[in-house]
Design an enzyme around this catalytic site. Structure first.
Site, PDB file in Angstrom:
ATOM      1  CB  THR A  66     -17.782  -8.843  11.622  1.00 27.62           C
ATOM      2  OG1 THR A  66     -18.150  -8.297  13.102  1.00 27.62           O
ATOM      3  CG2 THR A  66     -17.386 -10.235  11.654  1.00 27.62           C
ATOM      4  NE  ARG A  67     -14.227  -1.916  12.387  1.00 29.92           N
ATOM      5  CZ  ARG A  67     -14.476  -0.614  13.107  1.00 29.92           C
ATOM      6  NH1 ARG A  67     -14.011  -0.583  14.341  1.00 29.92           N
ATOM      7  NH2 ARG A  67     -15.083   0.093  12.503  1.00 29.92           N
ATOM      8  CG  HIS A 109     -24.531  -8.687  19.628  1.00 27.21           C
ATOM      9  ND1 HIS A 109     -24.553  -9.315  20.902  1.00 27.21           N
ATOM     10  CD2 HIS A 109     -23.768  -7.579  19.773  1.00 27.21           C
ATOM     11  CE1 HIS A 109     -23.420  -8.860  21.407  1.00 27.21           C
ATOM     12  NE2 HIS A 109     -23.047  -7.930  20.939  1.00 27.21           N
ATOM     13  NE  ARG A 135     -27.665   3.441  10.046  1.00 20.70           N
ATOM     14  CZ  ARG A 135     -28.622   4.088  10.359  1.00 20.70           C
ATOM     15  NH1 ARG A 135     -29.568   4.631   9.729  1.00 20.70           N
ATOM     16  NH2 ARG A 135     -28.416   4.717  11.728  1.00 20.70           N
ATOM     17  CG  HIS A 159     -24.133  -6.884  12.430  1.00 20.07           C
ATOM     18  ND1 HIS A 159     -23.266  -6.165  13.537  1.00 20.07           N
ATOM     19  CD2 HIS A 159     -24.546  -5.753  11.671  1.00 20.07           C
ATOM     20  CE1 HIS A 159     -23.212  -4.959  13.269  1.00 20.07           C
ATOM     21  NE2 HIS A 159     -23.930  -4.728  12.154  1.00 20.07           N
TER      22      HIS A 159
END
Ligand code: ZN
Length: 378
Positions: A189-190, A194, A283, A197
Site C-alpha cells: 500500500t502507498r 480505509h 484493481r 482495503h
C-alpha cells in the site's frame, strides 16, 4: 534475534536469500565515486538485504535486455522490471564507490559492464507508454545515458525512514516463523487504509495464517499522502481493528515506479523474498493516471505458469459499504446497485479532511480519519 527455523516458509526467489552487505574496504578513498539517485538508493538497499534476491547487483546487459523483452532474467527466472544504475560516463577503475545523494559513501560496485540503453524502448516495454508525462517514464528520460552493472557490497545501510518498522527479509521471515505462520499474505500500500482495503486484507487473512501490511515508504509522487502520516494511520488501525498476533506492519523500502502491471509482478516477487506465500493484487495495482486498464495488473500474472512465481496472487475487486447488504462487499458478492453503496471519490475525501470533517464511518475508521484531519492541519 535468536535463530528460528524458517524452512516451512516459501523459498526466496531463485532459492537463496542474497546478502550483499560487507565490510568497508581499505582503499575506499582511492575509488572513483558514483552518486546514486533516491530510486537507485532504494534499489541498493534492497540488494543489500536480499529483498531483490536473486540479484546481487545492478543488472548487466543480458539480464536487462531479457527483462525488458521478456520479463525474465537471462537464466529464465521471472523478473519484471530493470534494476539498473544510470551513469554519465564509464568509470576508469575495476571498482567504484557508490554514494547517496548527500555524498556519503555506502557501497562498492565491482564493475562488470557499461552499456547503452534505449529509453523509449524501455519505457514502451516496461511502462506501456512513451508519454513523458508518466512519472516513471519522466524519471527514465531524465536519467544518465549509460547503465553501469556489477555486484555490490554495501558496508553502510541507508538510514531507515521508520526504524521501528524496518525489517529485512531475513527478519520478517524469522518473525513469521517465530509466530508459527506458514502461509502469509502480503499487502502493498502507498495510501492510508480505509474500510475498503481493511476488508480486502481481512478477507485474505481469513484464508492464511498471517498478514504482512507492507507500506511502501520509498520515494513516491509528491501528491501521495506522506509516509509518516500513513504509518500513523496503520498503527491506530491495527491497534484497534486487527488481532495483533496475526498482523505485522513493516516498511517496504522500495521507490514507486508506477509501472502498473509489471510493478505488480515485481512487488509480488519482492514480497516472496520477505516470506509471503500470497500477495494481494487489487484493481489498477501500482498504476497512475489512466495508463493501465483496470485489470491489467491482475491479467499479467497469467503470462507466467503458477509454479514459476510460486507466490500466489489474490485478486480483489474494489470494496465498498453496501447499505442493503448491511456490510462491506464488492461487485463480486453484492447484487445491489450504486445507490446502496457508500462511495466517496478521493477528491471528496480530501475536501472533507481539509475542512476538518471526518468521512462517514462506513468509509473510514474514525481513528484513521482523525490522524488524517490533524495531518491536514499541520
Ligand atoms: Zn449489497
Amino acid at each position: 534475534m535468536t535463530a528460528v527455523a524458517t524452512e516451512k516458509l516459501i523459498a526466496p526467489h531463485g532459492g537463496e536469500l542474497v546478502d550483499r552487505t560487507g565490510a568497508r574496504p581499505d582503499d575506499l578513498e582511492a575509488l572513483e565515486t558514483v552518486t546514486l539517485t533516491s530510486r537507485e538508493m532504494s534499489d541498493l538497499d534492497m540488494l543489500a538485504s536480499g529483498a531483490l534476491s536473486p540479484l546481487e547487483g545492478f543488472m548487466g546487459r543480458t539480464d536487462y535486455e531479457s527483462v525488458v523483452d521478456d520479463m525474465r532474467l537471462a537464466n529464465g527466472l521471472p523478473w519484471a522490471l530493470p534494476v539498473c544504475l544510470a551513469v554519465e560516463a564509464a568509470p576508469s577503475g575495476e571498482r567504484v564507490a557508490l554514494a547517496g545523494p548527500s555524498g556519503r559513501k555506502m557501497a562498492v560496485l565491482e564493475v562488470d559492464d557499461v552499456y547503452q540503453y534505449d529509453r523509449p524502448r524501455e519505457a514502451e516495454r516496461c511502462f506501456r507508454t512513451t508519454d513523458a508525462a508518466h512519472p516513471g517514464v519522466a524519471r527514465l528520460y531524465a536519467q544518465n545515458p549509460l547503465y553501469l552493472s556489477g555486484r555490490v557490497s554495501v558496508f553502510e545501510r541507508a538510514e531507515p525512514s521508520f526504524p521501528a518498522l524496518a525489517r529485512d527479509p531475513a527478519e520478517t521471515r524469522a518473525e513469521f516463523a517465530g509466530r508459527g505462520w506458514k502461509r502469509v499474505v502480503g499487502f502493498q500500500t502507498r495510501n492510508p487504509i480505509h474500510r475498503a482495503h481493511e476488508y480486502l486484507t481481512k478477507c485474505a487473512l481469513e484464508m492464511v495464517d498471517g498478514l504482512l501490511i507492507h507500506p511502501l515508504v520509498g520515494e513516491t509522487k509528491s501528491d501521495d499522502v506522506p509516509a509518516e502520516t500513513r504509518v500513523e494511520c496503520y498503527d491506530v488501525l491495527v491497534e484497534k481493528y486487527y488481532p495483533s498476533d496475526r498482523v505485522l506492519v513493516s516498511a517496504f523500502p522500495a521507490a514507486m515506479r508506477y509501472a502498473g502491471p509489471r510493478e505488480a509482478i515485481w512487488h509480488a516477487i519482492c514480497r516472496k523474498n520477505y516470506g509471503c506465500s500470497h500477495f494481494i493484487v487489487g484493481r489498477d495495482h501500482a498504476g497512475v493516471g489512466d495508463y493501465y486498464g483496470t485489470y491489467d495488473a491482475q491479467q499479467i500474472f497469467d503470462e507466467f505458469e503458477p509454479h514459476e512465481l510460486d507466490i500466489e496472487p489474490m485478486f480483489f475487486e474494489h470494496a465498498f459499504y453496501c447499505r442493503a447488504c448491511g456490510q462491506m462487499a464488492t461487485p463480486k458478492t453484492c447484487p445491489h446497485g450504486g445507490e446502496d453503496h457508500m462511495f466517496l471519490s478521493g477528491t471528496k475525501v480530501r475536501e472533507l479532511l481539509a475542512a476538518g470533517q471526518l468521512p462517514p464511518i462506513e468509509f473510514s475508521r474514525p481513528e484513521v480519519a482523525e490522524v488524517l484531519v490533524s495531518a491536514y492541519r499541520r
